[in-house]
Design a protein around this motif. Structure first.
Motif, short mmCIF file in Angstrom:
data_model
loop_
_atom_site.label_atom_id
_atom_site.label_comp_id
_atom_site.label_asym_id
_atom_site.label_seq_id
_atom_site.Cartn_x
_atom_site.Cartn_y
_atom_site.Cartn_z
N MET A 1 0.80 -1.29 0.04
CA MET A 1 0.00 0.03 -0.05
C MET A 1 0.91 1.27 -0.01
SD MET A 1 -2.93 1.24 2.70
CE MET A 1 -1.81 2.08 3.86
N SER B 1 -7.29 4.42 -4.87
CA SER B 1 -6.16 3.49 -5.27
C SER B 1 -5.94 2.54 -4.12
CB SER B 1 -4.89 4.36 -5.51
OG SER B 1 -5.11 5.10 -6.70
N VAL B 2 -6.29 3.28 -2.59
CA VAL B 2 -5.72 2.39 -1.62
C VAL B 2 -6.74 1.87 -0.58
CG1 VAL B 2 -3.57 3.48 -1.69
CG2 VAL B 2 -5.20 4.43 -0.29
N THR C 1 -6.77 4.81 -12.21
CA THR C 1 -6.96 4.43 -10.75
C THR C 1 -7.64 3.31 -10.51
OG1 THR C 1 -7.68 6.54 -10.37
CG2 THR C 1 -8.31 5.00 -8.75
N ASN C 2 -8.77 2.61 -11.53
CA ASN C 2 -9.20 1.33 -11.57
C ASN C 2 -8.03 0.37 -11.52
OD1 ASN C 2 -11.38 2.17 -10.83
ND2 ASN C 2 -12.30 1.85 -13.01
N LYS D 1 -5.71 0.04 -8.43
CA LYS D 1 -6.18 -0.57 -7.17
C LYS D 1 -6.61 -2.12 -7.61
CE LYS D 1 -8.22 -1.05 -3.18
NZ LYS D 1 -7.76 -2.42 -3.09
N LEU E 1 -1.98 -3.15 -7.24
CA LEU E 1 -1.87 -3.32 -5.70
C LEU E 1 -2.03 -4.92 -5.34
CD1 LEU E 1 -1.81 -2.23 -2.83
CD2 LEU E 1 -4.30 -1.94 -2.90
N THR F 1 -12.68 -0.36 -4.13
CA THR F 1 -12.72 0.76 -3.09
C THR F 1 -13.98 1.15 -2.44
OG1 THR F 1 -11.79 3.02 -3.03
CG2 THR F 1 -13.54 2.49 -4.58
N GLN G 1 -15.64 0.27 -10.20
CA GLN G 1 -14.49 -0.97 -9.34
C GLN G 1 -15.43 -2.01 -8.89
OE1 GLN G 1 -11.42 0.06 -6.77
NE2 GLN G 1 -10.90 2.24 -7.55
#
Length: 305
Positions: free
Chosen positions: A71, A100-101, A224-225, A228, A232, A261, A286
């Motif tokens: 992370m 993102s986290v 961003t998707n 994530k 990640l 998310t 997401q």
């Protein structure tokens, strides 16, 4: 594997359907449900689960390393990328950071309880408890920094200590370390609220799904998707391999990392000056992508094979 995911999405579909019923009081119903979930039911769930965990020091340290290291690396990558993309508005930057986290605890608890072995599901809960304060601190700082409002260190600290998710997790952990019994009556009451939290939370997720993507910044959303749902969990798997984590620990850490998310991110964005429109689109996309991505990650990790 979809048989484990399907019940979760049926409850979410129920929320989406209720939101669109002409006779439903959607304007007042969902804000009330979100408030109850965020300030009452969800904190009760987190406190109960955190207070009841078997916090073995070695397991906690190992899992914290497997969850927080990837992370932190992803957060560094995102912040570096945001410095290069000067055209993105400040509130939208905070939504990218959250998207993102932050993991969806509702989704994670519901699917883990259905799809994972008991030991792995318990470790997922521990991973959520370990990461929850960190991801919420990151979210509050990002929202405060890019909100366009005057930001002070005291203001950011105040936002952190008033966050019910952070408070419930920290108090639950402290209570766990105290070895005081909760008592049968209190435990039963919290269990009832915890059951309500999952159902109401998933209904709120469905009710908050935004299927119209106009003005949702598609490039920011796609990047961003990918961060994530692909980067990640992939990076988490690499860290688990490098540190030679056992299968159960790897399964819990990677499952945690693969979660979409959190719906609460939209509430925080709306309340603290973030880009709520982009946040809603990130949550929607997401969550829908997770119909395929989570079962694929679980299959990769050997669940259901």
């Amino acid at each position: 594997m979809l048989t484990y995911i399907a019940p979760v999405f049926l409850i979410m579909a129920l929320g989406a359907g209720i939101r669109r019923l002409p006779q439903a009081p959607a304007v007042t119903l969902f804000p009330a449900l979100e408030w109850f979930s965020f300030y009452v039911a969800f904190p009760a769930l987190l406190f109960l689960r955190t207070a009841s965990l078997d916090l073995d020091a070695t397991v906690v340290q190992s899992l914290a390393l497997l969850v927080l290291t990837p992370m932190a690396a992803v957060l560094a990558i995102v912040l570096t990328g945001l410095r290069l993309v000067r055209s993105l508005p400040g509130p939208s930057r905070s939504s990218v950071v959250q998207g993102s986290v932050r993991p969806s605890t509702y989704f994670g608890l519901a699917v883990a309880g259905l799809a994972l072995p008991d030991q792995a599901a318990t470790l997922v809960m521990l991973a959520l408890a370990l990461a929850m304060p960190a991801v919420n601190i990151v979210a509050v700082v990002a929202l405060s920094w890019w909100s366009g409002r005057q930001v002070t260190f005291l203001g950011m600290v105040r936002g952190i200590v008033r966050n019910p998710i952070i408070l419930a997790t920290v108090v639950g952990a402290l209570y766990n370390l105290s070895d005081w019994p909760l008592g049968a009556i209190v435990t039963k009451a919290l269990e009832i609220l915890a059951q309500v939290a999952l159902g109401v939370g998933l209904v709120c997720v469905g009710g908050g799904l935004e299927l119209r993507l106009q003005g949702a910044m598609p490039r920011a959303m796609v990047c961003t998707n990918a961060i994530k749902l692909l980067l990640l969990p992939g990076l988490t798997w690499v860290v688990c391999r490098v540190l030679q984590a056992d299968h159960t620990m790897t399964l819990a850490a990677c499952f945690y990392a693969s979660l979409p998310t959190a719906p609460n991110a939209y509430i925080m964005a709306r309340q603290l000056g973030g880009d709520a429109r982009l946040m809603a689109s990130l949550i929607t996309s997401q969550t829908l992508i997770a119909i395929l991505s989570v079962p694929l990650w679980l299959a990769w990790l050997g669940v259901g094979s």
